[in-house]
Each structure stands twice: as C-alpha cells, then as structure tokens.
Design a protein around this motif. Structure first.
Motif, mmCIF file in Angstrom:
data_model
loop_
_atom_site.group_PDB
_atom_site.id
_atom_site.type_symbol
_atom_site.label_atom_id
_atom_site.label_comp_id
_atom_site.label_asym_id
_atom_site.label_seq_id
_atom_site.Cartn_x
_atom_site.Cartn_y
_atom_site.Cartn_z
ATOM 1 N N PRO A 72 0.811 -1.220 0.000
ATOM 2 C CA PRO A 72 0.000 0.000 0.000
ATOM 3 C C PRO A 72 0.845 1.271 0.000
ATOM 4 C CG PRO A 72 -0.040 -1.033 2.170
ATOM 5 C CD PRO A 72 0.709 -1.955 1.255
ATOM 6 N N ALA A 73 0.215 2.359 -0.399
ATOM 7 C CA ALA A 73 0.872 3.665 -0.380
ATOM 8 C C ALA A 73 1.233 4.013 1.061
ATOM 9 C CB ALA A 73 -0.060 4.728 -0.964
ATOM 10 N N ALA A 74 2.329 4.747 1.221
ATOM 11 C CA ALA A 74 2.773 5.106 2.573
ATOM 12 C C ALA A 74 3.634 6.356 2.526
ATOM 13 C CB ALA A 74 3.572 3.962 3.178
ATOM 14 N N ARG A 75 3.650 7.064 3.642
ATOM 15 C CA ARG A 75 4.584 8.178 3.809
ATOM 16 C C ARG A 75 5.867 7.609 4.388
ATOM 17 N NH1 ARG A 75 1.917 12.562 7.331
ATOM 18 N NH2 ARG A 75 3.923 12.533 8.341
ATOM 19 N N VAL A 76 6.996 7.986 3.816
ATOM 20 C CA VAL A 76 8.282 7.464 4.270
ATOM 21 C C VAL A 76 9.226 8.621 4.595
ATOM 22 C CG1 VAL A 76 8.093 5.282 3.024
ATOM 23 C CG2 VAL A 76 9.131 7.252 1.901
ATOM 24 N N PRO A 77 10.111 8.431 5.590
ATOM 25 C CA PRO A 77 11.070 9.480 5.921
ATOM 26 C C PRO A 77 12.202 9.517 4.897
ATOM 27 C CG PRO A 77 11.392 7.601 7.358
ATOM 28 C CD PRO A 77 10.193 7.304 6.505
ATOM 29 N N VAL A 78 12.709 10.709 4.647
ATOM 30 C CA VAL A 78 13.864 10.881 3.764
ATOM 31 C C VAL A 78 14.843 11.847 4.423
ATOM 32 C CG1 VAL A 78 12.678 10.382 1.595
ATOM 33 C CG2 VAL A 78 12.717 12.702 2.436
ATOM 34 N N PHE A 79 16.119 11.693 4.090
ATOM 35 C CA PHE A 79 17.158 12.578 4.597
ATOM 36 C C PHE A 79 18.004 13.034 3.426
ATOM 37 C CE2 PHE A 79 21.577 13.149 6.026
ATOM 38 C CZ PHE A 79 21.389 14.211 6.890
ATOM 39 N N ARG A 80 18.229 14.341 3.347
ATOM 40 C CA ARG A 80 19.100 14.915 2.332
ATOM 41 C C ARG A 80 20.268 15.589 3.045
ATOM 42 N NH1 ARG A 80 14.143 15.651 0.426
ATOM 43 N NH2 ARG A 80 13.861 17.750 1.216
#
Length: 95
Positions: A72-80
């Motif tokens: 399923p669709a999900a919000r995921v953390p990202v780091f730049r």
C-alpha cells in the motif's frame, strides 16, 4: 555504532553525564519524529534536512515464488545531507 555508543560519545564530548545525555538524545529523536509525523520538514544547517515523501502503491514479487503482492501507499522518511556533511564524508585530496 549503536545508540548506547552514540550516547557515550556525546556525553564524553559534552561533559554531561550519560544519564542526562541519554535523556537529551531521546527528546531530540522523539521531537524529530513528532515533527515529521505532522508533515513538517526539519533543516539542520550544516548537517541536512529530514522530510517525508509519499510513496505510491506498488506491486512487488515475493522472493522464492512466482507470487506478487501489493504494497500500500505510505509516507516514508527521507534525509538529504547538507553540502558540508557531504564534504566531510568525501574530503577533496590535493595531489
């Protein structure tokens, strides 16, 4: 490096007790998670930016079988990472 090692290193460098340092680290990580859960971005100048992105629903193959499954669709953390952090990890060498 595990969390306990990180806490020990920060305590050593800051002169704080391990107990106080662990409490501070816990608060920082919990607050960072709360801010990201609210959909906001956290920018730490010279280090990088923590944010979230929406990942769409996708179909994946199950290893060792021919089955496919839907994720399923999900919000995921990202780091730049910031430029300064990238430069610290990859210092330029002079010849």
């Amino acid at each position: 490096m595990k969390k306990a090692d990180f806490v020990s290193l920060v305590a050593e460098q800051s002169g704080m007790t391990k107990k106080d340092t662990e409490a501070c680290v816990e608060v920082v990580f919990r607050t960072l998670g709360d801010i990201l859960a609210q959909g906001e971005r956290v920018t730490l100048t010279g280090f990088g930016t923590f944010d979230t992105k929406q990942r769409g629903e996708r179909t994946v193959c199950i290893p060792n079988s021919a089955e496919k499954a839907s994720v399923p669709a999900a919000r995921v953390p990202v780091f730049r990472p910031a430029k300064q952090l990238k430069e610290k990890l990859n210092p330029k060498t002079s010849h």
